[in-house]
Design a protein around this motif. Sequence first.
Motif, PDB file in Angstrom:
ATOM      1  N   THR A 198       0.312  -1.385  -0.439  1.00 44.27           N
ATOM      2  CA  THR A 198       0.065   0.086   0.287  1.00 44.27           C
ATOM      3  C   THR A 198       0.866   1.409  -0.303  1.00 44.27           C
ATOM      4  N   ASN A 199       1.976   0.971   0.624  1.00 46.87           N
ATOM      5  CA  ASN A 199       2.825   2.630   0.821  1.00 46.87           C
ATOM      6  C   ASN A 199       3.713   2.654  -0.324  1.00 46.87           C
ATOM      7  N   TYR A 200       4.441   1.492  -1.130  1.00 48.03           N
ATOM      8  CA  TYR A 200       4.516   2.316  -2.612  1.00 48.03           C
ATOM      9  C   TYR A 200       3.952   2.483  -3.356  1.00 48.03           C
ATOM     10  N   VAL A 201       2.038   2.252  -3.427  1.00 46.71           N
ATOM     11  CA  VAL A 201       1.360   2.250  -3.969  1.00 46.71           C
ATOM     12  C   VAL A 201       0.867   3.833  -3.490  1.00 46.71           C
ATOM     13  N   LYS A 202       1.067   4.532  -2.545  1.00 44.27           N
ATOM     14  CA  LYS A 202       0.787   6.037  -1.686  1.00 44.27           C
ATOM     15  C   LYS A 202       1.703   7.182  -1.965  1.00 44.27           C
ATOM     16  N   LEU A 203       3.020   6.056  -2.269  1.00 43.41           N
ATOM     17  CA  LEU A 203       4.080   7.161  -2.886  1.00 43.41           C
ATOM     18  C   LEU A 203       4.780   7.441  -4.629  1.00 43.41           C
ATOM     19  N   LYS A 204       3.158   6.651  -5.303  1.00 46.31           N
ATOM     20  CA  LYS A 204       3.523   6.913  -6.836  1.00 46.31           C
ATOM     21  C   LYS A 204       4.709   5.732  -7.154  1.00 46.31           C
ATOM     22  N   ILE A 205       5.575   4.778  -6.940  1.00 50.58           N
ATOM     23  CA  ILE A 205       6.236   3.967  -7.037  1.00 50.58           C
ATOM     24  C   ILE A 205       5.605   2.867  -8.304  1.00 50.58           C
ATOM     25  N   VAL A 206       4.670   2.375  -7.511  1.00 45.50           N
ATOM     26  CA  VAL A 206       3.805   1.486  -8.432  1.00 45.50           C
ATOM     27  C   VAL A 206       2.443   2.325  -8.779  1.00 45.50           C
ATOM     28  N   PRO A 207       1.802   1.660  -9.616  1.00 46.05           N
ATOM     29  CA  PRO A 207       0.322   2.391 -10.078  1.00 46.05           C
ATOM     30  C   PRO A 207      -0.656   1.909  -8.829  1.00 46.05           C
ATOM     31  N   LYS A 208      -2.035   2.644  -8.838  1.00 50.40           N
ATOM     32  CA  LYS A 208      -3.062   1.845  -8.002  1.00 50.40           C
ATOM     33  C   LYS A 208      -3.634   1.069  -8.912  1.00 50.40           C
ATOM     34  N   ALA A 209      -4.117  -0.509  -8.034  1.00 48.33           N
ATOM     35  CA  ALA A 209      -4.531  -1.351  -8.023  1.00 48.33           C
ATOM     36  C   ALA A 209      -6.080  -1.119  -9.035  1.00 48.33           C
ATOM     37  N   ILE A 210      -6.328  -1.241 -10.249  1.00 52.08           N
ATOM     38  CA  ILE A 210      -7.364  -1.202 -10.957  1.00 52.08           C
ATOM     39  C   ILE A 210      -8.762  -1.986 -10.043  1.00 52.08           C
ATOM     40  N   LEU A 241      13.714  -6.346  -3.526  1.00 52.18           N
ATOM     41  CA  LEU A 241      14.824  -7.113  -3.735  1.00 52.18           C
ATOM     42  C   LEU A 241      15.929  -6.109  -3.915  1.00 52.18           C
ATOM     43  N   SER A 242      15.244  -4.740  -3.579  1.00 56.44           N
ATOM     44  CA  SER A 242      15.835  -3.718  -4.385  1.00 56.44           C
ATOM     45  C   SER A 242      15.981  -2.358  -3.103  1.00 56.44           C
ATOM     46  N   LYS A 243      15.387  -2.571  -2.204  1.00 55.82           N
ATOM     47  CA  LYS A 243      14.856  -1.514  -1.571  1.00 55.82           C
ATOM     48  C   LYS A 243      15.669  -1.613  -0.252  1.00 55.82           C
ATOM     49  N   GLN A 244      16.701  -2.711  -0.151  1.00 55.70           N
ATOM     50  CA  GLN A 244      17.847  -1.987   1.217  1.00 55.70           C
ATOM     51  C   GLN A 244      19.230  -1.673   0.484  1.00 55.70           C
ATOM     52  N   LEU A 245      19.097  -1.278  -1.124  1.00 60.66           N
ATOM     53  CA  LEU A 245      20.179  -0.811  -1.134  1.00 60.66           C
ATOM     54  C   LEU A 245      19.959   0.857  -2.283  1.00 60.66           C
ATOM     55  N   LEU A 246      18.935   1.144  -2.831  1.00 61.03           N
ATOM     56  CA  LEU A 246      18.423   1.815  -3.630  1.00 61.03           C
ATOM     57  C   LEU A 246      16.908   2.447  -2.249  1.00 61.03           C
ATOM     58  N   SER A 247      16.996   3.894  -2.611  1.00 62.65           N
ATOM     59  CA  SER A 247      15.842   4.834  -2.214  1.00 62.65           C
ATOM     60  C   SER A 247      15.235   4.295  -3.185  1.00 62.65           C
ATOM     61  N   MET A 248      13.781   5.283  -2.549  1.00 63.90           N
ATOM     62  CA  MET A 248      12.304   5.049  -3.077  1.00 63.90           C
ATOM     63  C   MET A 248      12.218   6.027  -4.349  1.00 63.90           C
ATOM     64  N   ASP A 249      13.009   6.934  -4.139  1.00 61.29           N
ATOM     65  CA  ASP A 249      12.840   7.838  -4.796  1.00 61.29           C
ATOM     66  C   ASP A 249      13.910   7.358  -6.807  1.00 61.29           C
ATOM     67  N   GLN A 250      14.935   6.591  -6.126  1.00 68.79           N
ATOM     68  CA  GLN A 250      15.680   5.796  -7.173  1.00 68.79           C
ATOM     69  C   GLN A 250      14.849   4.539  -8.008  1.00 68.79           C
ATOM     70  N   ILE A 251      14.581   3.958  -6.795  1.00 65.74           N
ATOM     71  CA  ILE A 251      13.735   2.944  -7.926  1.00 65.74           C
ATOM     72  C   ILE A 251      12.554   3.461  -8.734  1.00 65.74           C
ATOM     73  N   ARG A 252      11.840   4.860  -8.198  1.00 62.80           N
ATOM     74  CA  ARG A 252      10.743   5.292  -8.902  1.00 62.80           C
ATOM     75  C   ARG A 252      11.561   5.594 -10.099  1.00 62.80           C
ATOM     76  N   THR A 253      12.697   6.640 -10.318  1.00 66.26           N
ATOM     77  CA  THR A 253      13.401   7.183 -10.847  1.00 66.26           C
ATOM     78  C   THR A 253      13.959   5.262 -12.227  1.00 66.26           C
ATOM     79  N   ILE A 254      14.509   4.559 -11.774  1.00 73.44           N
ATOM     80  CA  ILE A 254      14.097   3.581 -12.357  1.00 73.44           C
ATOM     81  C   ILE A 254      13.602   2.969 -13.097  1.00 73.44           C
ATOM     82  N   PHE A 255      11.736   2.727 -13.080  1.00 69.07           N
ATOM     83  CA  PHE A 255      10.747   2.522 -12.978  1.00 69.07           C
ATOM     84  C   PHE A 255      10.321   3.840 -13.798  1.00 69.07           C
ATOM     85  N   THR A 256      10.638   5.030 -14.536  1.00 64.52           N
ATOM     86  CA  THR A 256      10.048   5.758 -14.843  1.00 64.52           C
ATOM     87  C   THR A 256      10.966   5.602 -16.439  1.00 64.52           C
TER      88      THR A 256
END
Length: 129
Positions: free
Chosen positions: A37-49, A66-81
């Motif tokens: 739920t938090n990853y969706v709220k942070l807009k890292i992953v799109p909302k469920a339909i 698998l990557s959250k221990q070495l990357l920030s949520m902003d970095q993960i969001r950037t990778i996805f974009t």
Amino acid sequence: MNIPQYKEIPDVGLYLDQVTKYLNTYLNNSMTPTMVTNYVKLKIVPKAIKKAYSRDQIAMFFFIALSKQLLSMDQIRTIFTNYENIEEFYTTFKNCLEGKKCKDPILGKICSIILQKYELDNEIEKMLG
């Protein structure tokens, strides 16, 4: 490190509890409904339909877990974009984790660190008995 092939991830639309149960069959219970739920709220992953998560979203949760221990949520969001095609992204990520030639240098480095951490954790577990 064993995660499913992209095509093996359910594409029927899973509800939150089903998503976490599915992820945790591969991730040793490291994902909770609150985290999803938090990853969706942070807009890292799109909302469920209609409260159901797609194959792409579940693939994204695997990467986050698998990557959250070495990357920030902003970095993960950037990778996805930087990836329009989640299937291609996830397949590249999985291949890198399996030690296959990685065509993405950033994912290659991320996977290398994830695997080193995984090996270190296993060695420490063996020491603890």
